[in-house]
Scaffold this motif. Structure first.
Motif, PDB file in Angstrom:
ATOM      1  N   GLY A 193       0.821  -1.156  -0.005  1.00  0.00           N
ATOM      2  CA  GLY A 193      -0.087  -0.007   0.151  1.00  0.00           C
ATOM      3  C   GLY A 193       0.794   1.167   0.015  1.00  0.00           C
ATOM      4  O   GLY A 193       2.325   1.323  -0.152  1.00  0.00           O
ATOM      5  N   PRO A 194       0.400   2.467   0.270  1.00  0.00           N
ATOM      6  CA  PRO A 194       0.921   3.717   0.235  1.00  0.00           C
ATOM      7  C   PRO A 194       1.936   3.719   0.990  1.00  0.00           C
ATOM      8  O   PRO A 194       2.840   4.365   0.672  1.00  0.00           O
ATOM      9  CB  PRO A 194       0.024   4.824   0.366  1.00  0.00           C
ATOM     10  CG  PRO A 194      -1.258   4.001   0.876  1.00  0.00           C
ATOM     11  CD  PRO A 194      -1.172   2.500   0.378  1.00  0.00           C
ATOM     12  N   LEU A 195       2.038   3.142   2.295  1.00  0.00           N
ATOM     13  CA  LEU A 195       3.283   3.335   3.020  1.00  0.00           C
ATOM     14  C   LEU A 195       4.313   2.120   3.015  1.00  0.00           C
ATOM     15  O   LEU A 195       5.306   2.216   3.814  1.00  0.00           O
ATOM     16  CB  LEU A 195       2.552   3.086   4.627  1.00  0.00           C
ATOM     17  CG  LEU A 195       1.592   4.117   5.166  1.00  0.00           C
ATOM     18  CD1 LEU A 195       1.100   3.824   6.187  1.00  0.00           C
ATOM     19  CD2 LEU A 195       2.153   5.528   5.016  1.00  0.00           C
ATOM     20  N   PHE A 196       4.130   1.421   2.163  1.00  0.00           N
ATOM     21  CA  PHE A 196       5.117  -0.029   2.089  1.00  0.00           C
ATOM     22  C   PHE A 196       6.324   0.434   1.588  1.00  0.00           C
ATOM     23  O   PHE A 196       7.445   0.139   2.383  1.00  0.00           O
ATOM     24  CB  PHE A 196       4.458  -0.771   0.944  1.00  0.00           C
ATOM     25  CG  PHE A 196       5.345  -2.302   1.073  1.00  0.00           C
ATOM     26  CD1 PHE A 196       5.025  -3.017   1.960  1.00  0.00           C
ATOM     27  CD2 PHE A 196       5.841  -2.513  -0.315  1.00  0.00           C
ATOM     28  CE1 PHE A 196       5.863  -4.392   1.928  1.00  0.00           C
ATOM     29  CE2 PHE A 196       6.690  -3.650  -0.290  1.00  0.00           C
ATOM     30  CZ  PHE A 196       6.474  -4.615   0.678  1.00  0.00           C
ATOM     31  N   ALA A 229       9.981  -7.442  -1.708  1.00  0.00           N
ATOM     32  CA  ALA A 229      10.757  -7.359  -0.423  1.00  0.00           C
ATOM     33  C   ALA A 229      11.155  -8.475   0.230  1.00  0.00           C
ATOM     34  O   ALA A 229      11.827  -8.250   1.177  1.00  0.00           O
ATOM     35  CB  ALA A 229      10.300  -6.066   0.428  1.00  0.00           C
ATOM     36  N   GLY A 230      10.426  -9.607  -0.106  1.00  0.00           N
ATOM     37  CA  GLY A 230      10.932 -10.760   0.684  1.00  0.00           C
ATOM     38  C   GLY A 230      12.097 -11.469   0.684  1.00  0.00           C
ATOM     39  O   GLY A 230      12.618 -12.052   1.448  1.00  0.00           O
ATOM     40  N   GLU A 231      12.802 -10.937  -0.419  1.00  0.00           N
ATOM     41  CA  GLU A 231      14.100 -11.552  -0.488  1.00  0.00           C
ATOM     42  C   GLU A 231      15.156 -11.345   0.411  1.00  0.00           C
ATOM     43  O   GLU A 231      15.423 -10.017   1.047  1.00  0.00           O
ATOM     44  CB  GLU A 231      14.832 -10.965  -2.184  1.00  0.00           C
ATOM     45  CG  GLU A 231      15.374 -12.382  -2.655  1.00  0.00           C
ATOM     46  CD  GLU A 231      16.045 -11.671  -4.153  1.00  0.00           C
ATOM     47  OE1 GLU A 231      15.308 -11.468  -5.040  1.00  0.00           O
ATOM     48  OE2 GLU A 231      17.083 -11.456  -4.239  1.00  0.00           O
ATOM     49  N   ILE A 270       6.287  -9.860   7.208  1.00  0.00           N
ATOM     50  CA  ILE A 270       4.783 -10.210   7.376  1.00  0.00           C
ATOM     51  C   ILE A 270       3.864  -9.323   6.312  1.00  0.00           C
ATOM     52  O   ILE A 270       3.850  -7.798   6.517  1.00  0.00           O
ATOM     53  CB  ILE A 270       4.116  -9.904   8.646  1.00  0.00           C
ATOM     54  CG1 ILE A 270       4.741 -10.660   9.660  1.00  0.00           C
ATOM     55  CG2 ILE A 270       2.659 -10.537   8.597  1.00  0.00           C
ATOM     56  CD1 ILE A 270       4.170 -10.680  11.096  1.00  0.00           C
ATOM     57  N   SER A 271       3.691  -9.854   5.096  1.00  0.00           N
ATOM     58  CA  SER A 271       2.915  -8.830   4.129  1.00  0.00           C
ATOM     59  C   SER A 271       2.176  -9.902   3.216  1.00  0.00           C
ATOM     60  O   SER A 271       2.037 -11.015   3.427  1.00  0.00           O
ATOM     61  CB  SER A 271       4.065  -8.115   3.423  1.00  0.00           C
ATOM     62  OG  SER A 271       3.531  -7.390   2.322  1.00  0.00           O
ATOM     63  N   SER A 326      12.316   0.883   2.866  1.00  0.00           N
ATOM     64  CA  SER A 326      13.685   1.359   2.771  1.00  0.00           C
ATOM     65  C   SER A 326      14.130   1.345   4.352  1.00  0.00           C
ATOM     66  O   SER A 326      15.219   1.301   4.440  1.00  0.00           O
ATOM     67  CB  SER A 326      13.859   3.026   2.367  1.00  0.00           C
ATOM     68  OG  SER A 326      12.679   3.589   3.075  1.00  0.00           O
ATOM     69  N   ASN A 327      13.205   1.277   5.275  1.00  0.00           N
ATOM     70  CA  ASN A 327      13.544   1.107   6.710  1.00  0.00           C
ATOM     71  C   ASN A 327      14.392  -0.207   7.094  1.00  0.00           C
ATOM     72  O   ASN A 327      15.280  -0.683   7.495  1.00  0.00           O
ATOM     73  CB  ASN A 327      12.443   1.214   7.593  1.00  0.00           C
ATOM     74  CG  ASN A 327      11.896   2.807   7.481  1.00  0.00           C
ATOM     75  OD1 ASN A 327      10.806   2.682   7.589  1.00  0.00           O
ATOM     76  ND2 ASN A 327      12.844   3.689   7.602  1.00  0.00           N
ATOM     77  N   MET A 328      13.752  -1.520   6.174  1.00  0.00           N
ATOM     78  CA  MET A 328      14.119  -2.545   6.258  1.00  0.00           C
ATOM     79  C   MET A 328      15.463  -3.031   5.438  1.00  0.00           C
ATOM     80  O   MET A 328      16.529  -3.449   6.124  1.00  0.00           O
ATOM     81  CB  MET A 328      13.156  -3.628   5.210  1.00  0.00           C
ATOM     82  CG  MET A 328      12.213  -4.110   5.964  1.00  0.00           C
ATOM     83  SD  MET A 328      10.954  -4.994   4.717  1.00  0.00           S
ATOM     84  CE  MET A 328      11.866  -6.461   4.553  1.00  0.00           C
ATOM     85  N   GLU A 329      15.816  -1.949   4.379  1.00  0.00           N
ATOM     86  CA  GLU A 329      17.181  -2.064   4.038  1.00  0.00           C
ATOM     87  C   GLU A 329      18.240  -1.605   5.055  1.00  0.00           C
ATOM     88  O   GLU A 329      19.311  -2.270   5.029  1.00  0.00           O
ATOM     89  CB  GLU A 329      17.133  -1.043   2.628  1.00  0.00           C
ATOM     90  CG  GLU A 329      16.216  -1.654   1.552  1.00  0.00           C
ATOM     91  CD  GLU A 329      16.535  -3.123   1.213  1.00  0.00           C
ATOM     92  OE1 GLU A 329      17.517  -3.469   1.470  1.00  0.00           O
ATOM     93  OE2 GLU A 329      15.660  -3.595   0.536  1.00  0.00           O
ATOM     94  N   GLU A 330      17.904  -0.559   5.790  1.00  0.00           N
ATOM     95  CA  GLU A 330      18.749   0.023   6.862  1.00  0.00           C
ATOM     96  C   GLU A 330      19.100  -1.272   7.753  1.00  0.00           C
ATOM     97  O   GLU A 330      20.165  -1.352   8.335  1.00  0.00           O
ATOM     98  CB  GLU A 330      17.886   1.121   7.630  1.00  0.00           C
ATOM     99  CG  GLU A 330      17.952   2.319   6.471  1.00  0.00           C
ATOM    100  CD  GLU A 330      16.876   3.394   7.096  1.00  0.00           C
ATOM    101  OE1 GLU A 330      16.586   4.203   6.442  1.00  0.00           O
ATOM    102  OE2 GLU A 330      16.257   3.231   8.394  1.00  0.00           O
TER     103      GLU A 330
END
Ligand code: F6R
Length: 364
Positions: free
Chosen positions: A278-281, A310-312, A301-302, A286-290
């Motif tokens: 969704g719009p916040l995804f 982004a599951g990889e 969880i998505s 990018s926070n996950m990347e950090e």
């Protein structure tokens, strides 16, 4: 009484599709496709501000509701935990609705806050699961959840039923305030009625979640991240995990990571990311990347779309059905509860009666 379940908590998690449907039945007119509160003689159109007060898991339901009340009904919302609210000399203006959320209806701090607001002339709304409780008796606007008795100390089905009531209340308030058209209301009702089936789809992943609990069980610390109305779920996930598995866990708004908690990240820290597409995804990715750049072990969880994007590189993923943002907090509560539950089972803790905790906190 537990039937085929090992624990009350497990049974109560699995009851959610049924009890949420049961609860929605008294807040939604199926045929007319409208939201309807049980006590319809109450005029909410004059409400100028909502003050939400609760404790623990019920407080997190209130946090989700704040997003909804402001987004849909454009009513300003104040929210606080009851033990803080009572002593901070809150400003309560005329025309305010003070809303108390409680499973038991007996939590001492919440009840005392209710009485304080009543004296200050607020309209008292109560979202409560025990219909004979003190809070139920003292309400002007009684909004019962129909979760049935909740026995496990960790609250599960009461939470999703609270969310169902609060979503309906947000829509009702929006209609009354002229911020929601008939068509939009119809659409919201449609999405609410999809919730039980989506909860069932979420429960279908029980086995996957059980099989990844061994990844969480050895951890000393676990972080949960979420954004927007799913941020309170990060807090709820952390609370569930700490109370039943005794693993230290914290929930953070995804965007707050870089303001401190990222210092904790290394390859020993599982990070549970709650992120429906969704719009916040994109922001959350990018926070996950950090986190990943620092060796953080991510459990994402998505929905299918989110996991494809982004599951990889995650240590595990949990797939949720694709849902409307309004019901995402209800649906995503399920994997968060199951992850805590199965982790506690791996650790062998007393799931239904965690140490130091009581079901109903009637002392301040
Ligand atoms: C968490 C939990 C507690 C309660 C809190 C409020 O799983 O059970 O945090 O949510 O004590 O209780 P109620 O909702 O009865 O006011």
């Amino acid at each position: 009484e537990k039937g085929n379940y090992r624990h009350y908590m497990q049974k109560e998690i699995f009851e959610q599709p049924t009890v949420v449907a049961q609860t929605l039945q008294s807040y939604v007119h199926r045929a007319q496709e409208t939201v309807a509160l049980p006590q319809i003689d109450f005029d909410l159109s004059t409400i100028k501000r909502v003050t939400i007060v609760a404790c623990g898991t019920s407080f997190y339901a209130g946090m989700v509701a704040k997003y909804w009340f402001e987004q849909f009904a454009r009513v300003p919302v104040d929210i606080d935990v009851a033990s803080e609210f009572r002593y901070r000399e809150p400003v309560l203006e005329d025309g305010g609705l003070a809303l108390f959320i409680s499973q038991s209806g007996e939590t001492a701090d919440t009840l005392a806050a209710l009485r304080h607001c009543k004296q200050a002339g607020q309209t008292i709304g109560v979202v409560v699961n025990v219909p004979t409780s003190s809070m139920a008796r003292e309400a002007d606007l009684l909004l019962p959840t129909h979760a049935g008795p909740e026995i496990g100390v960790a609250s599960t089905k009461a939470f999703t039923c609270q969310l169902a009531v609060l979503a309906a209340l947000a829509a009702h308030l929006a209609v009354k305030k002229g911020h929601m058209s008939r068509d939009e209301e119809r659409e919201v009702v449609g999405h609410l009625l999809e919730a039980p089936a989506c909860l069932n789809a979420a429960l279908d992943h029980d086995d996957d979640i059980a099989s990844m609990a061994h990844l969480i069980a050895p951890a000393r610390d676990v972080l949960y991240l979420g954004r927007g109305p799913d941020f309170p779920l990060a807090l709820e996930g952390a609370l569930k995990l700490k109370e039943i598995s005794y693993i230290h866990a914290e929930g953070y708004a995804s965007g707050e990571m870089k303001h401190g908690p990222i210092a904790l990240i290394d390859d020993q820290v599982p990070v549970i990311v709650i992120a429906p597409s969704g719009p916040l995804f994109e922001k959350t990715v990018s926070n996950m990347e950090e986190v990943r750049a620092r060796g953080g072990q991510i459990v994402l969880i998505s929905d299918r779309e989110g996991l494809d994007a982004a599951g990889e590189g995650c240590i595990a993923t949990i797939e949720m059905p694709r849902v409307h943002p309004l019901i995402a907090p209800l649906v995503y509560a399920v994997p968060v509860q199951l992850l805590a539950y199965h982790t506690a089972c791996v650790k062998g803790t007393d799931v239904d009666q965690p140490r130091n905790l009581a079901k109903s906190v009637t002392v301040e």
